[in-house]
Design a protein around this motif. Structure first.
Motif, PDB file in Angstrom:
ATOM      1  N   LYS A  24     -77.449  -2.289   2.858  1.00 43.10           N
ATOM      2  CA  LYS A  24     -78.684  -2.508   3.158  1.00 43.10           C
ATOM      3  C   LYS A  24     -79.163  -1.979   4.450  1.00 43.10           C
ATOM      4  CE  LYS A  24     -78.956  -7.124   0.947  1.00 43.10           C
ATOM      5  NZ  LYS A  24     -79.257  -8.739   1.270  1.00 43.10           N
ATOM      6  N   LYS A  25     -78.096  -1.595   5.309  1.00 46.48           N
ATOM      7  CA  LYS A  25     -78.156  -1.044   6.525  1.00 46.48           C
ATOM      8  C   LYS A  25     -78.148   0.531   6.453  1.00 46.48           C
ATOM      9  CE  LYS A  25     -73.350  -0.074   8.477  1.00 46.48           C
ATOM     10  NZ  LYS A  25     -72.754  -0.111   9.607  1.00 46.48           N
ATOM     11  N   ILE A  26     -78.701   1.057   7.523  1.00 49.03           N
ATOM     12  CA  ILE A  26     -78.861   2.757   7.543  1.00 49.03           C
ATOM     13  C   ILE A  26     -77.536   3.086   8.101  1.00 49.03           C
ATOM     14  CG2 ILE A  26     -79.920   4.743   8.606  1.00 49.03           C
ATOM     15  CD1 ILE A  26     -82.298   3.181   8.654  1.00 49.03           C
ATOM     16  N   HIS A  27     -76.590   4.109   7.576  1.00 47.42           N
ATOM     17  CA  HIS A  27     -75.486   4.597   7.759  1.00 47.42           C
ATOM     18  C   HIS A  27     -75.642   5.710   8.716  1.00 47.42           C
ATOM     19  CE1 HIS A  27     -72.908   1.530   5.336  1.00 47.42           C
ATOM     20  NE2 HIS A  27     -74.062   1.710   4.618  1.00 47.42           N
ATOM     21  N   ASN A  28     -74.855   5.878   9.859  1.00 45.28           N
ATOM     22  CA  ASN A  28     -75.231   7.164  10.717  1.00 45.28           C
ATOM     23  C   ASN A  28     -74.203   8.044  10.426  1.00 45.28           C
ATOM     24  OD1 ASN A  28     -77.361   6.155  12.420  1.00 45.28           O
ATOM     25  ND2 ASN A  28     -75.988   4.666  13.221  1.00 45.28           N
ATOM     26  N   VAL A  29     -74.224   9.352   9.930  1.00 44.04           N
ATOM     27  CA  VAL A  29     -73.360  10.219   9.564  1.00 44.04           C
ATOM     28  C   VAL A  29     -73.257  11.330  10.385  1.00 44.04           C
ATOM     29  CG1 VAL A  29     -73.515   9.545   7.061  1.00 44.04           C
ATOM     30  CG2 VAL A  29     -74.891  11.435   7.801  1.00 44.04           C
ATOM     31  N   GLU A  30     -72.325  12.180  10.511  1.00 44.33           N
ATOM     32  CA  GLU A  30     -72.163  13.378  11.417  1.00 44.33           C
ATOM     33  C   GLU A  30     -71.667  14.698  10.573  1.00 44.33           C
ATOM     34  OE1 GLU A  30     -69.983  12.619  15.007  1.00 44.33           O
ATOM     35  OE2 GLU A  30     -70.255  10.629  14.856  1.00 44.33           O
ATOM     36  N   ALA A  31     -72.110  15.825  10.892  1.00 41.36           N
ATOM     37  CA  ALA A  31     -71.491  16.833  10.641  1.00 41.36           C
ATOM     38  C   ALA A  31     -70.056  16.988  10.595  1.00 41.36           C
ATOM     39  CB  ALA A  31     -72.304  18.134  11.004  1.00 41.36           C
ATOM     40  N   LYS A  32     -69.541  17.679   9.641  1.00 42.52           N
ATOM     41  CA  LYS A  32     -67.861  17.724   9.683  1.00 42.52           C
ATOM     42  C   LYS A  32     -67.043  16.635   9.687  1.00 42.52           C
ATOM     43  CE  LYS A  32     -68.166  22.272  12.417  1.00 42.52           C
ATOM     44  NZ  LYS A  32     -67.711  23.155  11.319  1.00 42.52           N
ATOM     45  N   ILE A  33     -67.854  15.482   9.659  1.00 41.95           N
ATOM     46  CA  ILE A  33     -67.135  14.057   9.801  1.00 41.95           C
ATOM     47  C   ILE A  33     -67.550  13.061   8.636  1.00 41.95           C
ATOM     48  CG2 ILE A  33     -66.727  11.717  10.901  1.00 41.95           C
ATOM     49  CD1 ILE A  33     -67.040  13.428  13.568  1.00 41.95           C
ATOM     50  N   GLY A  34     -69.048  13.025   8.257  1.00 41.59           N
ATOM     51  CA  GLY A  34     -69.378  12.121   7.404  1.00 41.59           C
ATOM     52  C   GLY A  34     -69.519  10.800   8.087  1.00 41.59           C
ATOM     53  N   LEU A  35     -69.107   9.771   7.334  1.00 48.90           N
ATOM     54  CA  LEU A  35     -69.036   8.183   7.973  1.00 48.90           C
ATOM     55  C   LEU A  35     -68.045   8.203   8.879  1.00 48.90           C
ATOM     56  CD1 LEU A  35     -69.460   6.471   4.500  1.00 48.90           C
ATOM     57  CD2 LEU A  35     -71.287   6.585   6.382  1.00 48.90           C
ATOM     58  N   PRO A  36     -68.470   8.075  10.212  1.00 47.48           N
ATOM     59  CA  PRO A  36     -67.396   8.114  11.249  1.00 47.48           C
ATOM     60  C   PRO A  36     -66.315   7.053  10.795  1.00 47.48           C
ATOM     61  CG  PRO A  36     -69.501   8.033  12.130  1.00 47.48           C
ATOM     62  CD  PRO A  36     -69.700   7.772  10.742  1.00 47.48           C
ATOM     63  N   GLU A  37     -66.518   5.992  10.114  1.00 47.31           N
ATOM     64  CA  GLU A  37     -65.497   4.896   9.949  1.00 47.31           C
ATOM     65  C   GLU A  37     -64.473   5.519   8.343  1.00 47.31           C
ATOM     66  OE1 GLU A  37     -68.661   4.461   9.606  1.00 47.31           O
ATOM     67  OE2 GLU A  37     -69.398   2.872   8.234  1.00 47.31           O
ATOM     68  N   TYR A  38     -65.130   6.352   8.000  1.00 49.88           N
ATOM     69  CA  TYR A  38     -64.193   6.898   6.737  1.00 49.88           C
ATOM     70  C   TYR A  38     -64.552   8.513   6.825  1.00 49.88           C
ATOM     71  CZ  TYR A  38     -64.441   2.250   5.113  1.00 49.88           C
ATOM     72  OH  TYR A  38     -64.678   0.762   4.956  1.00 49.88           O
TER      73      TYR A  38
END
Length: 207
Positions: A24-38
């Motif tokens: 339900k929430k918006i997930h923040n993602v980063e280039a070269k990383i993807g999901l910071p928690e995974y």
């Protein structure tokens, strides 16, 4: 029938219990990383399954790497684990015993926002182009067979450098009819975000 419904409810319940990702929430993602928690290049497939659940399928992945494998080149096969109902695909090399995730792709209904404020399903290819040097980042069009919609992408061939690529399905455009008006491509909505550090074009293959 009652037994079948009971088993179905139990199966769904187990799947939901195994899923730790909040859809339900918006997930923040980063280039070269993807999901910071995974993060890619660090997270393993078992860790992904533990977080996303067991409701996935392994699908044939027709990308540059597997194309080379089909041509007889000696290189590890790239596998795709697809969470279709979530809009997430995970990629890893079949011969990698650690099953480390090498790439991740997001599409609807997964809610994604990049660190540069590109929102999946809302931002346009034009919004993406503003983040890069337009002279070096052109929109690439992939033609498809059987008159199905073509796809437009940015950074497709530079993902090893940028760590992120964006794509949009050209709903009203087939192989016979491509966008031709100024700004038509730029107005297309981003419906796919792909994150990886793999240098596809400079890989060494042997036969």
């Amino acid at each position: 029938m009652k037994t079948y419904i009971t088993l179905l409810i139990i199966t769904i319940s187990i799947s939901l219990q195994a899923q730790k990702i909040d859809l339900k929430k918006i997930h923040n993602v980063e280039a070269k990383i993807g999901l910071p928690e995974y993060p890619i290049d660090k997270t393993t497939l078992p860790e992904i399954i533990s977080a996303f659940g067991n409701n996935y399928e392994q699908v044939p992945n027709r990308n540059f790497i597997n194309g080379k494998v089909k041509e007889g080149f000696n290189f590890p096969i790239f596998l795709e684990i697809k969470y279709k109902t979530m809009g997430v695909s995970i990629y890893y090399f079949a011969q990698d015993s650690s099953q480390t995730i090498k790439a991740i792709k997001f599409s609807k209904p997964f809610k994604v926002k990049t660190k540069t404020n590109i929102i999946l399903g809302k931002s346009t290819l034009g919004d993406v182009l503003k983040l890069y040097d337009n002279k070096k980042n052109i929109i690439h069009i992939s033609k498809n067979k059987n008159k199905v919609p073509a796809r437009a992408s940015i950074n497709q061939h530079k993902v090893a450098f940028t760590g992120i690529a964006f794509a949009s399905e050209l709903i009203n455009h087939t192989n016979e009819r491509f966008p031709y008006k100024d700004g038509e491509l730029e107005s297309q909505i981003v419906d796919e975000i792909y994150i990886s550090n793999i240098d596809y074009l400079n890989m060494k293959f042997s036969q």
